[in-house]
Design a protein around this motif. Structure first.
Motif, PDB file in Angstrom:
ATOM      1  N   PRO A 159       0.840  -1.204   0.000  1.00  0.00           N
ATOM      2  CA  PRO A 159       0.000   0.000   0.000  1.00  0.00           C
ATOM      3  C   PRO A 159       0.873   1.251   0.000  1.00  0.00           C
ATOM      4  O   PRO A 159       1.918   1.274   0.654  1.00  0.00           O
ATOM      5  CB  PRO A 159      -0.785  -0.095   1.317  1.00  0.00           C
ATOM      6  N   GLY A 161       0.717   5.490   0.572  1.00  0.00           N
ATOM      7  CA  GLY A 161      -0.056   6.659   0.979  1.00  0.00           C
ATOM      8  C   GLY A 161       0.535   7.904   0.346  1.00  0.00           C
ATOM      9  O   GLY A 161       0.290   8.216  -0.813  1.00  0.00           O
ATOM     10  N   GLY A 162       1.370   8.615   1.132  1.00  0.00           N
ATOM     11  CA  GLY A 162       2.042   9.802   0.583  1.00  0.00           C
ATOM     12  C   GLY A 162       3.495   9.526   0.235  1.00  0.00           C
ATOM     13  O   GLY A 162       4.160  10.361  -0.366  1.00  0.00           O
ATOM     14  N   GLY A 163       4.015   8.371   0.655  1.00  0.00           N
ATOM     15  CA  GLY A 163       5.422   8.043   0.382  1.00  0.00           C
ATOM     16  C   GLY A 163       6.386   8.850   1.235  1.00  0.00           C
ATOM     17  O   GLY A 163       7.521   9.089   0.849  1.00  0.00           O
ATOM     18  N   SER A 164       5.948   9.264   2.440  1.00  0.00           N
ATOM     19  CA  SER A 164       6.784  10.155   3.253  1.00  0.00           C
ATOM     20  C   SER A 164       7.509   9.441   4.387  1.00  0.00           C
ATOM     21  O   SER A 164       8.242  10.080   5.134  1.00  0.00           O
ATOM     22  CB  SER A 164       5.915  11.265   3.856  1.00  0.00           C
ATOM     23  N   ASP A 172       5.066  16.951  11.077  1.00  0.00           N
ATOM     24  CA  ASP A 172       5.836  17.883  10.238  1.00  0.00           C
ATOM     25  C   ASP A 172       5.662  17.541   8.749  1.00  0.00           C
ATOM     26  O   ASP A 172       5.871  18.380   7.885  1.00  0.00           O
ATOM     27  CB  ASP A 172       7.333  17.824  10.584  1.00  0.00           C
ATOM     28  N   SER A 173       5.312  16.296   8.476  1.00  0.00           N
ATOM     29  CA  SER A 173       5.138  15.830   7.098  1.00  0.00           C
ATOM     30  C   SER A 173       3.695  15.993   6.621  1.00  0.00           C
ATOM     31  O   SER A 173       3.321  15.452   5.570  1.00  0.00           O
ATOM     32  CB  SER A 173       5.501  14.343   7.031  1.00  0.00           C
ATOM     33  N   THR A 232      -0.585  10.771   4.422  1.00  0.00           N
ATOM     34  CA  THR A 232      -2.015  10.449   4.376  1.00  0.00           C
ATOM     35  C   THR A 232      -2.511   9.843   5.693  1.00  0.00           C
ATOM     36  O   THR A 232      -1.719   9.302   6.476  1.00  0.00           O
ATOM     37  CB  THR A 232      -2.306   9.419   3.268  1.00  0.00           C
ATOM     38  N   THR A 275       1.751   3.656  10.381  1.00  0.00           N
ATOM     39  CA  THR A 275       3.077   3.861  10.989  1.00  0.00           C
ATOM     40  C   THR A 275       3.004   4.361  12.436  1.00  0.00           C
ATOM     41  O   THR A 275       4.018   4.749  13.004  1.00  0.00           O
ATOM     42  CB  THR A 275       3.897   4.902  10.192  1.00  0.00           C
ATOM     43  N   SER A 293       1.728   7.218  13.735  1.00  0.00           N
ATOM     44  CA  SER A 293       2.280   8.565  13.675  1.00  0.00           C
ATOM     45  C   SER A 293       1.866   9.431  14.870  1.00  0.00           C
ATOM     46  O   SER A 293       0.938   9.103  15.615  1.00  0.00           O
ATOM     47  CB  SER A 293       1.767   9.160  12.361  1.00  0.00           C
ATOM     48  N   SER A 294       2.562  10.537  15.021  1.00  0.00           N
ATOM     49  CA  SER A 294       2.201  11.497  16.059  1.00  0.00           C
ATOM     50  C   SER A 294       2.370  12.914  15.513  1.00  0.00           C
ATOM     51  O   SER A 294       3.324  13.186  14.782  1.00  0.00           O
ATOM     52  CB  SER A 294       3.095  11.291  17.278  1.00  0.00           C
ATOM     53  N   ILE A 351      -5.719  -0.482   4.536  1.00  0.00           N
ATOM     54  CA  ILE A 351      -6.716   0.322   5.246  1.00  0.00           C
ATOM     55  C   ILE A 351      -7.407   1.203   4.201  1.00  0.00           C
ATOM     56  O   ILE A 351      -6.738   1.941   3.470  1.00  0.00           O
ATOM     57  CB  ILE A 351      -6.037   1.219   6.304  1.00  0.00           C
TER      58      ILE A 351
HETATM   59  P1  FAD Z   1       3.728   5.974   3.227  1.00  0.00           P
HETATM   60  O1  FAD Z   1       5.108   6.471   3.390  1.00  0.00           O
HETATM   61  O2  FAD Z   1       3.154   5.967   1.875  1.00  0.00           O
HETATM   62  O3  FAD Z   1       3.633   4.494   3.822  1.00  0.00           O
HETATM   63  C1  FAD Z   1       4.149   4.185   5.083  1.00  0.00           C
HETATM   64  C2  FAD Z   1       3.807   2.750   5.452  1.00  0.00           C
HETATM   65  O4  FAD Z   1       2.402   2.637   5.655  1.00  0.00           O
HETATM   66  C3  FAD Z   1       4.142   1.732   4.367  1.00  0.00           C
HETATM   67  O5  FAD Z   1       4.472   0.521   4.970  1.00  0.00           O
HETATM   68  C4  FAD Z   1       2.833   1.586   3.610  1.00  0.00           C
HETATM   69  O6  FAD Z   1       2.747   0.338   2.963  1.00  0.00           O
HETATM   70  C5  FAD Z   1       1.832   1.718   4.732  1.00  0.00           C
HETATM   71  N1  FAD Z   1       0.552   2.278   4.314  1.00  0.00           N
HETATM   72  C6  FAD Z   1       0.327   3.495   3.758  1.00  0.00           C
HETATM   73  N2  FAD Z   1      -0.995   3.654   3.516  1.00  0.00           N
HETATM   74  C7  FAD Z   1      -1.603   2.512   3.927  1.00  0.00           C
HETATM   75  C8  FAD Z   1      -2.946   2.045   3.932  1.00  0.00           C
HETATM   76  N3  FAD Z   1      -3.958   2.786   3.479  1.00  0.00           N
HETATM   77  N4  FAD Z   1      -3.199   0.803   4.402  1.00  0.00           N
HETATM   78  C9  FAD Z   1      -2.212   0.022   4.881  1.00  0.00           C
HETATM   79  N5  FAD Z   1      -0.917   0.424   4.904  1.00  0.00           N
HETATM   80  C10 FAD Z   1      -0.631   1.638   4.440  1.00  0.00           C
HETATM   81  N6  FAD Z   1       5.884  11.173  11.180  1.00  0.00           N
HETATM   82  C11 FAD Z   1       5.206  11.534  12.290  1.00  0.00           C
HETATM   83  O7  FAD Z   1       4.498  10.720  12.851  1.00  0.00           O
HETATM   84  N7  FAD Z   1       5.307  12.792  12.794  1.00  0.00           N
HETATM   85  C12 FAD Z   1       6.059  13.742  12.207  1.00  0.00           C
HETATM   86  O8  FAD Z   1       6.114  14.886  12.676  1.00  0.00           O
HETATM   87  C13 FAD Z   1       6.774  13.395  11.029  1.00  0.00           C
HETATM   88  N8  FAD Z   1       7.549  14.295  10.384  1.00  0.00           N
HETATM   89  C14 FAD Z   1       8.213  13.936   9.254  1.00  0.00           C
HETATM   90  C15 FAD Z   1       8.991  14.884   8.590  1.00  0.00           C
HETATM   91  C16 FAD Z   1       9.675  14.536   7.436  1.00  0.00           C
HETATM   92  C17 FAD Z   1      10.518  15.536   6.742  1.00  0.00           C
HETATM   93  C18 FAD Z   1       9.557  13.235   6.904  1.00  0.00           C
HETATM   94  C19 FAD Z   1      10.272  12.864   5.648  1.00  0.00           C
HETATM   95  C20 FAD Z   1       8.782  12.298   7.549  1.00  0.00           C
HETATM   96  C21 FAD Z   1       8.118  12.625   8.733  1.00  0.00           C
HETATM   97  N9  FAD Z   1       7.328  11.705   9.409  1.00  0.00           N
HETATM   98  C22 FAD Z   1       6.651  12.068  10.537  1.00  0.00           C
HETATM   99  C23 FAD Z   1       7.229  10.321   8.907  1.00  0.00           C
HETATM  100  C24 FAD Z   1       6.066  10.056   7.936  1.00  0.00           C
HETATM  101  O9  FAD Z   1       5.521  11.245   7.437  1.00  0.00           O
HETATM  102  C25 FAD Z   1       5.031   9.221   8.620  1.00  0.00           C
HETATM  103  O10 FAD Z   1       5.578   7.934   8.826  1.00  0.00           O
HETATM  104  C26 FAD Z   1       3.682   9.104   7.894  1.00  0.00           C
HETATM  105  O11 FAD Z   1       2.760   8.547   8.778  1.00  0.00           O
HETATM  106  C27 FAD Z   1       3.719   8.281   6.622  1.00  0.00           C
HETATM  107  O12 FAD Z   1       2.499   8.471   5.934  1.00  0.00           O
HETATM  108  P2  FAD Z   1       2.405   8.271   4.348  1.00  0.00           P
HETATM  109  O13 FAD Z   1       1.008   8.499   3.955  1.00  0.00           O
HETATM  110  O14 FAD Z   1       3.424   9.093   3.684  1.00  0.00           O
HETATM  111  O15 FAD Z   1       2.757   6.732   4.240  1.00  0.00           O
END
Ligand code: FAD
Length: 562
Positions: free
Chosen positions: A145, A147-150, A214-215, A220, A227, A229-230, A284
């Motif tokens: 899956p 989401g945003g790739g972050s 911060d991201s 997403t 992950t 997140s917080s 999800i």
């Molecule tokens: P993705 O990177 O696309 O995916 C992350 C994981 O979740 C992968 O394993 C993916 O397979 C899985 N996934 C994604 N969507 C789904 C779905 N719908 N169903 C099942 N699995 C799924 N994190 C924080 O918590 N707090 C912060 O303040 C924070 N700051 C950041 C700042 C920077 C500059 C960066 C680069 C990252 C930061 N992060 C932070 C980390 C990141 O943004 C988080 O981990 C975020 O939750 C990832 O979300 P995403 O949508 O980008 O997920």
């Protein structure tokens, strides 16, 4: 129900640029921050005036592994989501290969792509997600899956030895708030909604979810849940684990449904199992989240403390007290110096006020090399904010801190989503800047802080480069808090080897000093080597058993976490 049904197309799904954070054309600038270049020169010996050291990445030079998906399989997926929503081009596959960890950025810049997803699908709804999953499992393909790739924990990349076809399932078209239950403050939201889209839809009806990592701009809801997140305002709104009340997760052959109830005693929590599962238990598609009425007033105030001991003691007292701020954050002396160095040049009255403040602090016997900057946020109606602030001010005064008003807090609030661009800027100049975060009990925070500085210093010595470490405390709980570390150094001949030494030393210091390996970035591949030390051998065995039983074919994002 708010009845929004506007259709989205694949073309409308926003992705970050393939080689770094955010969007093309936006970046970190130091020319308007007079203290920045001298600061990095002193901290890590980096001469910014010498110009960029590395060339901008060039897509035409990347060697992208060919897609191994057969035409028949791509046609099956196209039959489900539409041919236009099934893509195999190189750029799309590169965008879906990595997250945005420093390791990811270094590899993509070096053109290192051992394994890419073979095909990307953009389903429009849960039914299409189910059909994609069933067809993929039937074909023994891997589903990751997206989401945003972050993420920065190595949670997305397919394993380099993966011989099966890899499908990246992009949730970007599922981005709507479906329904708000105003009596309960619960919103049903599709999992692919990016932070700004999600908040804009909630704000229209006077609600907020209050989750601001911060991201935020490029991550997403589904990714936050997957992950654990917080966000910055977690002191008031909770971590995502607290915010998620209900879930829909598509698995092979059916949907796991967790209904939104305030609390339940139905055995080990399946909801909790999904939170942090990084795609290993399914996809999800929908999350029911706790939402709050938009606050009437929101203010972030800045305070200075004489040193970290005083500042941490004040934060602990605030957490123990009846005060309920939305943000409690304190930077250590190094991070305070960095914040001052990244400020824009102040002029006129502002400059006089700053110079006057520093002179006043010196007269009070403060060393400017030890003082710590803190931000404390308040939300609610006028009277609530006033009362909370006066209670905090009292605690701050008891710990010899002083308030410096709302100016720095407002600036921090505006800048926070731009800060992530600094890593790309440093990489352009041949330097690493990255982060590692942990959480520990109040009684151990000072020890963890000292242990990490010590471990990082040894690591810098080992790689033979000057390094810089700085830290802040954020996300307070009754029993402890999160410590967030940033580290930087100029690369030598072996960037990833050097990075491993520094990052590894910091992670090891976390577990040795009594902290967790990650407070909010997850495990992925990056932190997996320390998981057993964090949750014990038995803990890892239970988790492996869960993934093995839930996904016997190992089709869902295999090898992540354990
Ligand atoms: P993705 O990177 O696309 O995916 C992350 C994981 O979740 C992968 O394993 C993916 O397979 C899985 N996934 C994604 N969507 C789904 C779905 N719908 N169903 C099942 N699995 C799924 N994190 C924080 O918590 N707090 C912060 O303040 C924070 N700051 C950041 C700042 C920077 C500059 C960066 C680069 C990252 C930061 N992060 C932070 C980390 C990141 O943004 C988080 O981990 C975020 O939750 C990832 O979300 P995403 O949508 O980008 O997920």
């Amino acid at each position: 129900p708010n009845g929004r049904t506007d259709a989205m197309r694949t073309d409308d799904v926003k992705h970050m640029k393939w080689w770094g954070w955010g969007v093309e054309g936006v970046g970190f600038r130091y020319e308007d921050k007079p203290g920045f270049a001298p600061f990095v020169q002193k901290a890590v010996g980096l001469d910014l005036w010498a110009g960029e050291r590395t060339e901008r990445p060039d897509f035409s030079r990347l060697r992208v592994p060919a897609s191994t998906a057969s035409e028949e399989f791509v046609a099956v997926l196209g039959g489900i989501v539409g041919a236009g929503n099934t893509v195999v081009d190189d750029l799309s596959r590169v965008v879906h290969t990595y997250g945005k960890s420093l390791r990811d950025l270094v590899r993509i810049r070096a053109g290192e792509i051992a394994r890419s997803p073979d095909v990307i699908v953009y389903p429009a709804d849960e039914e299409e997600v189910q059909s994609v999953i069933d067809a993929s499992v039937e074909a023994d393909a891997v589903i990751i899956p997206f989401g945003g790739g972050s993420n920065i924990a190595g949670s997305l990349e397919p394993h380099m030895d993966e011989s099966r076809v890899v499908v990246s399932l992009d949730l970007g078209r599922l981005n709507r708030v479906l329904e708000i239950d105003p009596d309960s403050g619960l919103a049903r939201v599709q999992a692919g909604a990016l932070g700004p889209d999600l908040e804009a839809q909630l704000n229209r009806d006077g609600w907020t979810m209050g989750h601001f990592p911060d991201s935020f701009t490029h991550s997403t809801l589904g990714g936050w849940v997957a992950t654990r997140s917080s966000g910055m305002q977690s002191d008031k709104y909770g971590d995502i684990a607290d915010i998620v009340k209900g879930l829909r997760v598509v698995r092979a052959g059916g949907v796991l449904v967790i209904r939104a109830v305030p609390s339940a005693s139905t055995g080990p929590s399946v909801r909790e199992m999904v939170v942090g599962s990084e795609g290993r238990l399914g996809v999800i598609t929908e999350v029911t989240v706790q939402v709050h009425r938009l606050p009437e007033k929101r203010a972030i105030h800045a305070y200075f403390f004489k040193n970290l001991d005083h500042g941490l003691a004040a934060m602990q007292k605030i957490a123990e007290s009846d005060v309920s701020p939305s943000v409690t954050r304190i930077s250590d002396a190094h991070e305070t110096a960095f914040s001052l160095a990244t400020s824009k040049e102040s002029k006129g009255i502002q400059k006089k006020a700053q110079t006057g403040l520093m002179a006043y602090l010196r007269r009070r016997g403060w060393s400017l090399d030890e003082m710590c900057l803190s931000f404390i946020g308040f939300e609610g109606d006028e009277a609530h904010v006033k009362r909370q602030k006066s209670l905090v001010d009292r605690i701050v005064r008891k710990h010899h801190g002083i308030g410096v008003g709302r100016g720095p807090g407002a600036l921090y609030d505006q800048k926070k989503f731009d800060t992530p661009y600094i890593r790309d800027f440093l990489l352009d100049h041949g330097a690493a800047g990255d982060v590692s975060e942990t959480a520990g009990p109040w009684s151990k925070l000072r020890g963890i802080h000292a242990a990490v500085y010590d471990a990082a210093d040894h690591a810098y010595e080992k790689i033979g480069h000057a390094g810089w470490t700085m830290s802040h405390m954020s996300h307070s709980y009754h029993s402890g808090a999160c410590l967030y570390f940033t580290f930087a150094f100029v690369f030598g001949d072996d960037p990833l080897g050097e990075y491993d030494i520094v990052k590894g030393a910091i992670q090891q210091a976390f577990v040795d000093a009594g902290g967790t390996i990650s407070h909010h970035h997850g495990v992925g591949l990056e932190h997996a080597p320390w998981l057993e030390e964090d949750i014990s051998t038995e803990g890892v065995a239970i988790m492996s058993g869960l993934f093995g039983a839930a996904d016997p074919g190992g089709n869902f994002n295999p090898r992540k976490i354990v």
